[in-house]
Scaffold this motif. Structure first.
Motif, PDB file in Angstrom:
ATOM      1  N   ASP A 180       0.830  -1.209   0.000  1.00 42.18           N
ATOM      2  CA  ASP A 180       0.000   0.000   0.000  1.00 42.18           C
ATOM      3  C   ASP A 180       0.863   1.257   0.000  1.00 42.18           C
ATOM      4  OD1 ASP A 180      -2.344  -1.449  -0.023  1.00 42.18           O
ATOM      5  OD2 ASP A 180      -2.544  -1.479   2.163  1.00 42.18           O
ATOM      6  N   ALA A 181       1.981   1.228   0.740  1.00 40.27           N
ATOM      7  CA  ALA A 181       2.866   2.392   0.759  1.00 40.27           C
ATOM      8  C   ALA A 181       3.506   2.611  -0.608  1.00 40.27           C
ATOM      9  CB  ALA A 181       3.940   2.213   1.823  1.00 40.27           C
ATOM     10  N   ALA A 182       3.851   1.521  -1.284  1.00 39.73           N
ATOM     11  CA  ALA A 182       4.411   1.643  -2.632  1.00 39.73           C
ATOM     12  C   ALA A 182       3.383   2.242  -3.583  1.00 39.73           C
ATOM     13  CB  ALA A 182       4.855   0.269  -3.141  1.00 39.73           C
ATOM     14  N   ILE A 183       2.149   1.766  -3.503  1.00 42.89           N
ATOM     15  CA  ILE A 183       1.080   2.283  -4.355  1.00 42.89           C
ATOM     16  C   ILE A 183       0.849   3.766  -4.070  1.00 42.89           C
ATOM     17  CG2 ILE A 183      -1.393   2.153  -4.829  1.00 42.89           C
ATOM     18  CD1 ILE A 183      -1.144  -0.907  -4.324  1.00 42.89           C
ATOM     19  N   GLU A 184       0.861   4.148  -2.810  1.00 36.65           N
ATOM     20  CA  GLU A 184       0.661   5.558  -2.457  1.00 36.65           C
ATOM     21  C   GLU A 184       1.799   6.421  -3.002  1.00 36.65           C
ATOM     22  OE1 GLU A 184      -0.034   8.408   1.481  1.00 36.65           O
ATOM     23  OE2 GLU A 184       0.157   6.230   1.712  1.00 36.65           O
ATOM     24  N   HIS A 185       3.036   5.931  -2.875  1.00 35.15           N
ATOM     25  CA  HIS A 185       4.176   6.675  -3.428  1.00 35.15           C
ATOM     26  C   HIS A 185       4.005   6.865  -4.936  1.00 35.15           C
ATOM     27  CE1 HIS A 185       8.516   7.852  -3.648  1.00 35.15           C
ATOM     28  NE2 HIS A 185       8.324   7.472  -4.899  1.00 35.15           N
ATOM     29  N   ILE A 186       3.637   5.799  -5.628  1.00 29.54           N
ATOM     30  CA  ILE A 186       3.462   5.886  -7.082  1.00 29.54           C
ATOM     31  C   ILE A 186       2.340   6.853  -7.432  1.00 29.54           C
ATOM     32  CG2 ILE A 186       2.751   4.564  -9.120  1.00 29.54           C
ATOM     33  CD1 ILE A 186       4.310   2.178  -7.874  1.00 29.54           C
ATOM     34  N   ARG A 187       1.242   6.815  -6.714  1.00 28.95           N
ATOM     35  CA  ARG A 187       0.146   7.753  -6.970  1.00 28.95           C
ATOM     36  C   ARG A 187       0.611   9.196  -6.847  1.00 28.95           C
ATOM     37  NH1 ARG A 187      -4.551   4.891  -3.345  1.00 28.95           N
ATOM     38  NH2 ARG A 187      -5.352   3.433  -4.922  1.00 28.95           N
ATOM     39  N   ASP A 188       1.496   9.449  -5.879  1.00 33.19           N
ATOM     40  CA  ASP A 188       1.961  10.819  -5.634  1.00 33.19           C
ATOM     41  C   ASP A 188       2.926  11.308  -6.706  1.00 33.19           C
ATOM     42  OD1 ASP A 188       0.473  11.020  -3.314  1.00 33.19           O
ATOM     43  OD2 ASP A 188       2.141  10.515  -1.974  1.00 33.19           O
ATOM     44  N   HIS A 189       3.625  10.380  -7.374  1.00 34.21           N
ATOM     45  CA  HIS A 189       4.722  10.797  -8.255  1.00 34.21           C
ATOM     46  C   HIS A 189       4.605  10.316  -9.701  1.00 34.21           C
ATOM     47  CE1 HIS A 189       6.955  12.279  -4.767  1.00 34.21           C
ATOM     48  NE2 HIS A 189       6.634  11.161  -4.145  1.00 34.21           N
ATOM     49  N   THR A 190       3.680   9.436  -9.992  1.00 37.36           N
ATOM     50  CA  THR A 190       3.625   8.855 -11.330  1.00 37.36           C
ATOM     51  C   THR A 190       3.257   9.879 -12.392  1.00 37.36           C
ATOM     52  OG1 THR A 190       2.686   7.062 -12.671  1.00 37.36           O
ATOM     53  CG2 THR A 190       1.201   8.182 -11.137  1.00 37.36           C
ATOM     54  N   THR A 191       3.751   9.643 -13.606  1.00 33.75           N
ATOM     55  CA  THR A 191       3.289  10.381 -14.775  1.00 33.75           C
ATOM     56  C   THR A 191       2.266   9.555 -15.564  1.00 33.75           C
ATOM     57  OG1 THR A 191       5.200   9.550 -16.031  1.00 33.75           O
ATOM     58  CG2 THR A 191       5.411  11.730 -15.017  1.00 33.75           C
ATOM     59  N   GLY A 192       1.907   8.393 -15.034  1.00 32.68           N
ATOM     60  CA  GLY A 192       0.872   7.586 -15.669  1.00 32.68           C
ATOM     61  C   GLY A 192       1.350   6.791 -16.863  1.00 32.68           C
ATOM     62  N   HIS A 193       2.641   6.522 -16.949  1.00 31.72           N
ATOM     63  CA  HIS A 193       3.194   5.816 -18.108  1.00 31.72           C
ATOM     64  C   HIS A 193       3.212   4.306 -17.871  1.00 31.72           C
ATOM     65  CE1 HIS A 193       6.002   4.547 -21.197  1.00 31.72           C
ATOM     66  NE2 HIS A 193       6.036   5.766 -21.710  1.00 31.72           N
ATOM     67  N   SER A 194       4.216   3.805 -17.138  1.00 24.91           N
ATOM     68  CA  SER A 194       4.388   2.367 -16.926  1.00 24.91           C
ATOM     69  C   SER A 194       4.889   2.122 -15.512  1.00 24.91           C
ATOM     70  CB  SER A 194       5.395   1.788 -17.926  1.00 24.91           C
ATOM     71  OG  SER A 194       4.997   2.039 -19.257  1.00 24.91           O
ATOM     72  N   GLU A 195       4.216   1.225 -14.788  1.00 26.21           N
ATOM     73  CA  GLU A 195       4.576   0.929 -13.405  1.00 26.21           C
ATOM     74  C   GLU A 195       4.692  -0.579 -13.220  1.00 26.21           C
ATOM     75  OE1 GLU A 195       5.489   3.412 -12.020  1.00 26.21           O
ATOM     76  OE2 GLU A 195       4.227   5.137 -12.468  1.00 26.21           O
ATOM     77  N   THR A 196       5.727  -1.016 -12.477  1.00 29.92           N
ATOM     78  CA  THR A 196       6.069  -2.433 -12.390  1.00 29.92           C
ATOM     79  C   THR A 196       6.102  -2.914 -10.950  1.00 29.92           C
ATOM     80  OG1 THR A 196       7.443  -2.243 -14.374  1.00 29.92           O
ATOM     81  CG2 THR A 196       7.853  -4.142 -12.948  1.00 29.92           C
ATOM     82  N   ILE A 197       5.572  -4.107 -10.729  1.00 27.80           N
ATOM     83  CA  ILE A 197       5.758  -4.806  -9.460  1.00 27.80           C
ATOM     84  C   ILE A 197       6.480  -6.118  -9.737  1.00 27.80           C
ATOM     85  CG2 ILE A 197       3.455  -5.872  -9.571  1.00 27.80           C
ATOM     86  CD1 ILE A 197       3.431  -5.856  -6.492  1.00 27.80           C
ATOM     87  N   VAL A 198       7.457  -6.432  -8.890  1.00 25.32           N
ATOM     88  CA  VAL A 198       8.112  -7.743  -8.934  1.00 25.32           C
ATOM     89  C   VAL A 198       7.703  -8.469  -7.662  1.00 25.32           C
ATOM     90  CG1 VAL A 198      10.289  -8.990  -9.136  1.00 25.32           C
ATOM     91  CG2 VAL A 198      10.051  -6.717 -10.184  1.00 25.32           C
TER      92      VAL A 198
END
Length: 413
Positions: A323-341
């Protein structure tokens, strides 16, 4: 020739292109490919002049990499045109259709936009890709490349126009728009002559076009792409994905720019990741939690998690949970491509459902987010907006649609 003359010529050429069948379009694409292959020496010579001028101007290595052509990249441009000739023609495809109770038939059919203007920076390979995609989808192309690639673009467009003329099609289906900033302003104001405008480049260019254009815009976006390594991740696989996404070609929009690591594996994984990145010459810009693992980590400034480095640099942070990773991405993403391993299906499903981006990847490098890798052929760009097209834009995304209604005399009561 003035810009208005070019736009009107493109409008006339678009009428011809809209009526072509696939055989004619594919013959044109192969002729364009032949002409570009024959012109390789002149294209490379022109590109060398552009690269030398860029170096003298102090242009960064990342931008010079985007600008530079070599025989392999020219071969790629030629191959991209031939690949497009092998793809199905989207024009005329029935998106959906039905027959009403009164017998009236309704079909939604793909049609060309008409005249497509493309404003782009550096990367002269975009010139061939964009021209080919526009032609296959029945559109005329007005190509506004950056001054840094002017001589390269001139040589490429000259070859493409020669290919069109060789098969009896109007050369004005592909035109290079030259001139100062005032010409770009004319292009953005040409509503009625230009049907769609697509910017492709950095945030400054994209924002200027989106905010200043009177012509409808399909927004392509910058790529602040994240990799989140979850607690359950196969760490060897995570390292491979990280290195490929960051190092394979760092100057492109689908390269990784931020690494997030779950706190549960940070002590084990972060040192390995730092060593692997350092071995490839990557500078890590990290939070305090990352800096404690190595004195080679550069402190991350307040704006660095919003950066698109386009170089051998990456931001890094440790997060406490998915959830913290998702929140960080929401705050900073440009909406292009996001990856989880991850090896946790629940974590993967949550990440896919809650991360808002044009592409979300599970256990795969973001470098796959590309029209060619998706099987679309050469792409016109990667759209990060939510209207009309999102993600890599291939042939289908370069069409609009119209409804064809067929009856045998029915009238509405």
């Amino acid at each position: 020739m003035t810009f208005e003359d070019q736009a009107r010529a493109a409008k006339r050429a678009a009428v011809t292109l809209a009526t072509l069948n696939r055989v004619a379009k594919d013959a044109a694409l192969n002729a364009m490919a032949d002409a570009l292959a024959d012109a390789e020496r002149s294209v490379l010579d022109a590109n060398l002049r552009d690269v030398d001028r860029a170096r003298e101007a102090g242009t960064s290595d990342a931008l010079i990499d985007r600008l530079r052509l070599n025989p392999q990249r020219v071969d790629g441009m030629v191959g991209g045109l031939r690949d497009l000739a092998r793809l199905p023609d989207p024009v005329g495809d029935v998106v959906r259709g039905w027959t009403n109770a009164n017998g009236v038939q309704v079909r939604q059919v793909r049609v060309p936009f008409g005249v497509v203007g493309i404003i782009y920076e550096a990367r002269p390979n975009v010139t061939a890709d964009a021209a080919g995609i526009c032609l296959k989808s029945g559109n005329a192309a007005l190509l506004r490349g950056s001054s840094s690639a002017l001589e390269s673009n001139r040589a490429v467009v000259q070859a493409l126009r020669a290919g069109l003329e060789a098969v009896g099609l109007p050369a004005d289906a592909v035109q290079l728009v030259e001139g100062g900033r005032e010409v770009t302003d004319e292009l953005m104001a040409a509503r009625g002559l230009v049907d769609v405008l697509i910017p492709r480049g950095g945030a400054g260019l994209i924002n200027a076009v989106v905010n200043g254009s009177k012509v409808p815009v399909i927004e392509t976006g910058t790529g602040n792409c994240h990799i989140f390594v979850d607690a359950s991740a196969d760490q060897a696989m995570a390292i491979e994905i990280l290195l490929n996404a960051k190092v394979q070609r760092p100057s492109v929009c689908n390269a990784a720019e931020t690494l997030l690591v779950h706190a549960a594996i940070a002590d084990e994984f972060v040192p390995k990741a730092l060593d692997a990145l350092a071995a490839q010459g990557v500078t890590v810009h990290g939070t305090d939690a990352v800096q404690r693992y190595s004195d080679q980590v550069v402190p991350a400034g307040p704006d660095e998690f919003d950066a698109e480095y386009l170089s051998l640099d990456i931001a890094a942070a440790v997060v406490d949970s998915v959830d913290a990773a998702i929140e960080h991405i929401r705050d900073h993403t440009t909406g292009h491509s996001e990856t989880i391993v991850t090896n946790d299906r629940v974590s993967a499903d949550r990440f896919v459902a809650q991360v808002d981006a044009a592409a979300v990847l599970v256990n795969a490098s973001s470098r796959f987010v590309d029209g060619g890798e998706f099987g679309f052929g050469a792409e016109i760009g990667i759209s990060t907006q939510k209207l009309h097209a999102r993600g890599p834009m291939g042939l289908a995304e370069m069409t609009s649609s119209k409804y064809i209604v067929t009856g045998d005399g029915q009238t509405r009561p």
